[in-house]
Design an enzyme around this catalytic site. Structure first.
Site, PDB file in Angstrom:
ATOM      1  CG  HIS A 494      -1.643   1.201   1.573  1.00 39.91           C
ATOM      2  ND1 HIS A 494      -3.023   1.102   1.239  1.00 39.91           N
ATOM      3  CD2 HIS A 494      -1.323   2.520   1.742  1.00 39.91           C
ATOM      4  CE1 HIS A 494      -3.478   2.396   1.406  1.00 39.91           C
ATOM      5  NE2 HIS A 494      -2.380   3.309   1.772  1.00 39.91           N
ATOM      6  CD  GLU A 495       1.396   3.393   3.909  1.00 37.27           C
ATOM      7  OE1 GLU A 495       1.548   4.580   2.998  1.00 37.27           O
ATOM      8  OE2 GLU A 495       0.438   3.480   4.485  1.00 37.27           O
ATOM      9  CG  HIS A 498       0.270   6.308  -0.583  1.00 34.39           C
ATOM     10  ND1 HIS A 498      -0.716   7.169  -1.086  1.00 34.39           N
ATOM     11  CD2 HIS A 498      -0.049   5.771   0.335  1.00 34.39           C
ATOM     12  CE1 HIS A 498      -1.789   6.892  -0.451  1.00 34.39           C
ATOM     13  NE2 HIS A 498      -1.237   6.026   0.508  1.00 34.39           N
TER      14      HIS A 498
HETATM   15 ZN   LIG Z   1      -2.731   5.428   2.104  1.00 28.09          ZN
END
Ligand SMILES: [Zn+2]
Length: 701
Positions: A494-495, A498
């Site tokens: 997830h990170e 980003h």
């Molecule tokens: Zn996030």
């Protein structure tokens, strides 16, 4: 070593009462960084450097603003909007480092500095956004934007700035502006206090000390070893300490047989900020909520939620509430079924009690085992941190051709931090990625992706980004490497999503480049979680940490079947927190509410079952203190987008379909801020997003 040396040097300089010029010269923020790829020289940065650098940054930007407003020429895009867009370089340079370190590696000195710096930067921001001369010049460019020969990105940048000024109070009277400044100062002060209380409640105020080995029944050796190590550090050798940090809390709730201790630990968790002690957050959150309601009113909105959501994809709080309700109904129905099945297990085991919130993880794990014959502990040995990291790098390489190379001599702010250079297939530099994995007392809870430097353009020349991922994952213990839970594995992917957005962003204007609507920000991150669990991808990275054996098909099969398990719980506790957030920010007048009664009323209204507590309760809901006020819903909103976007890859029959990946990179990751969210999404997908893939993924239809 280097840092120690430098510190003593700094002390000597102070003792010899050096003149101001010497000190200035030694401040690394005052010159170009002479490091690989100009990453921050952490080995040279000392806490004493921040304040002078922030002061200089504020003064420089103020001078830049003065130059814009004192310009006697007619306002143009170049002399006003572009000049404003590029102002504040020095302040950004130091603030990004200070902010990142104060979250990832803070200490009392940094916290004290933050209490001084935060009101200064708030005042400075207000000096800019309430500067009428500046606003009048921007307004003038805004009014002539369509006849001034500007390109689409220039027009969008002008519109964004104009709207920012209006939203920040530029149209208010002088008296109202003064009032707004006071509100912003008060908000900033209370937000800092809330977060400090949070940190204290997690790291110092609560710990579960165990002195009898039988109370560890059910826990794995790696978990008890870590708890013993924590106790040893705390000077309690021979005992075990469990904390409210997730790597300590979750295994205990999931496996510890001692029900009373599970309750004690979970109570510690959900009572944070609500213990009527010096760290209590009830009064503080109420102040924050009331100040926000007042601010929204002044700015012409009925509620703070209206004010925030106005510029999101959702547009109105009503649209958000409808969306949340639509998903809450099926999720709640399935969560109740799960609860009943868990109650059956309790009854069959002869337990004479009703399932409570602190039992959910423990019995969910048992139910999972009964239903799918799968235990978290079977998967974990395949999820060594370095393997998961290499797995996500592999996915990015397959999709976008980029590669990751360790920079061994890059300066770091903690020895555990890893640094990688990211390159295109042809070797071109893309940016630098920092990875900081494990919990420390000075690290905030949770996981996030930040920037030491965002991409930008300076006189037409590209400045490359430096991105950082910070997590709180189980650390290695003895001979065992850091093994991630499935949840942690997804968090890292997830990170990383980003981070990819931060690395790929390419735009000339800082205001618009990479600036996605808030309910779209989680699309780049959440889409990566989809790859983490695909069999084809698992077979690349999920290797047993002892034998190197690739994860067996049979285990993958069981994982796939179990993938919808407990999704109803996750959805319910998440929606409950989202509703709580929207309700708090929907008050139309400041009020003297009883915080706990308000929370209860809000949860009763959505018929929340008593066995599930909102993922964040009011007194420790730090998302809504930071950037997610009236915006916690965005993860679920973006989940519709990410599952629909991933479906495009699935439907093509190729998880790494290069044509779809190229479109995703271009329209979402690189140019996501170029236009409204839905327009960018349609450019990528060729159609509107559908909710069906999300409902299927969570087993809700
Ligand atoms: Zn996030």
């Amino acid at each position: 070593m280097k840092k120690l040396l430098y510190l003593s040097l700094a002390v000597m300089l102070v003792i010899s009462s050096c003149n101001q010029a010497d000190k200035k010269e030694s401040n690394p923020f005052f010159s170009e960084y002479k490091t690989p790829f100009q990453v921050p020289p952490f080995n040279l940065i000392d806490t004493t450097h921040f304040m002078p650098a922030i002061e200089k940054g504020i003064a420089e930007q103020q001078a830049e603003i003065d130059a814009i407003v004192n310009n006697t020429e007619t306002p143009t895009f170049e002399n006003t909007v572009l000049a404003f867009d590029k102002s504040g370089k020095q302040l950004r340079k130091v603030s990004s480092v200070f902010g990142s370190l104060n979250s990832a590696n803070t200490n009392p000195v940094m916290q004290a500095l933050n209490r001084k710096i935060s009101p200064m930067t708030t005042r400075h921001r207000d000096n800019i956004s309430l500067n009428d001369k500046l606003f009048q010049r921007i307004k003038s460019v805004y009014e002539t934007r369509n006849s001034a020969n500007l390109d689409s990105q220039q027009i969008r940048t002008v519109e964004k700035y104009f709207n920012d000024f209006v939203r920040n109070g530029a149209n208010l009277s002088e008296t109202e502006k003064e009032k707004l400044r006071a509100i912003n100062q008060e908000l900033s002060k209370n937000q800092i206090k809330f977060n400090e209380n949070q940190l204290a409640e997690i790291n110092t105020n609560f710990r579960l000390v165990i002195d009898k080995a039988e109370d560890l029944d059910g826990l794995s050796k790696e978990v008890t070893d870590e708890a013993a190590a924590v106790a040893k550090t705390a000077g309690m050798e021979g005992k075990w300490i469990f904390t409210l940090q997730k790597p300590s809390l979750l295994p205990f709730l999931t496996y510890a047989k001692n029900r009373d201790l599970r309750e004690k630990l979970y109570r510690g968790y959900f009572m944070r900020g609500n213990n009527n002690n010096e760290f209590d957050n009830k009064e503080i959150i109420l102040k924050i909520i009331n100040l926000r309601a007042e601010k929204a009113k002044m700015l012409g909105f009925e509620t703070y939620a209206d004010y925030i959501i106005d510029i999101n994809m959702a547009k109105t709080p009503e649209a958000v509430s409808t969306f949340l309700n639509e998903l809450m109904v099926p999720a709640l129905a399935i969560a109740k079924k799960d609860r009943d099945e868990m109650q059956k297990i309790i009854n069959n085991e002869g337990g004479n009690f009703k399932l409570a919130s602190w039992d959910w993880w423990y019995y969910a794990e048992k139910l999972k085992k009964a239903k799918y014959n799968l235990e978290e502990s079977e998967v974990k040995p395949y999820m060594a941190l370095t393997n998961v990291r290499d797995g996500m790098f592999h996915v990015a390489t397959k999709l976008y051709g980029i590669t990751f190379t360790r920079i061994p001599d890059a300066p770091v702010y903690h020895p555990e931090v890893e640094v990688f250079e990211v390159n295109e297939t042809n070797g071109d530099h893309v940016g630098v990625l920092y990875l900081d994995y494990h919990p420390r007392p000075g690290k905030s809870a949770g996981a996030w992706c930040g920037r030491f430097r965002s991409q930008s353009y300076e006189d037409g020349k590209k400045i490359y980004p430096v991105v950082t991922i910070v997590t709180n994952f189980t650390r290695p213990s003895g001979d065992t490497p850091a093994l991630l839970s499935w949840d942690e594995t997804q968090t890292l992917f997830h990170e990383f999503g980003h981070a990819l957005a931060g690395l790929f962003t390419d735009g000339k204007y800082d205001r618009t480049a990479g600036n996605l609507a808030r309910d779209m920000v989680e699309l780049p991150s959440q889409i990566m979680e989809n790859w983490a669990g695909e069999p084809e991808v698992l077979k690349v990275y999920a290797k047993h940490y002892l034998t190197g054996e690739i994860i067996p098909d049979e285990l993958i099969g069981r994982m796939e079947k179990a993938s919808v398990f407990n999704e109803a719980f996750n959805t319910v506790e998440y929606i409950a927190a989202s509703v709580l957030d929207i309700d708090w920010h929907s008050i139309t007048e400041p009020k003297q509410a009883d915080v706990l009664a308000f929370e209860k009323e809000s949860m009763d209204r959505i018929n929340l079952m008593e066995e599930i507590i909102p993922r964040y309760r009011t007194t420790y809901f730090s998302h809504i203190i930071g950037g997610y006020a009236a915006g916690y819903y965005v993860y679920l909103w973006a989940a519709v987008l990410d599952t629909d976007a991933f479906q495009a890859f699935v439907d093509s029959g190729d998880l790494y379909n290069s044509e779809i990946a190229a479109r995703f990179r271009k329209f979402i990751l690189t140019e996501g801020g170029n236009d409204e969210g839905m327009i960018q999404y349609r450019k990528f997908r060729g159609q509107d997003p559908s909710k069906v893939p999300l409902l299927k993924k969570r087993g809700l239809i």
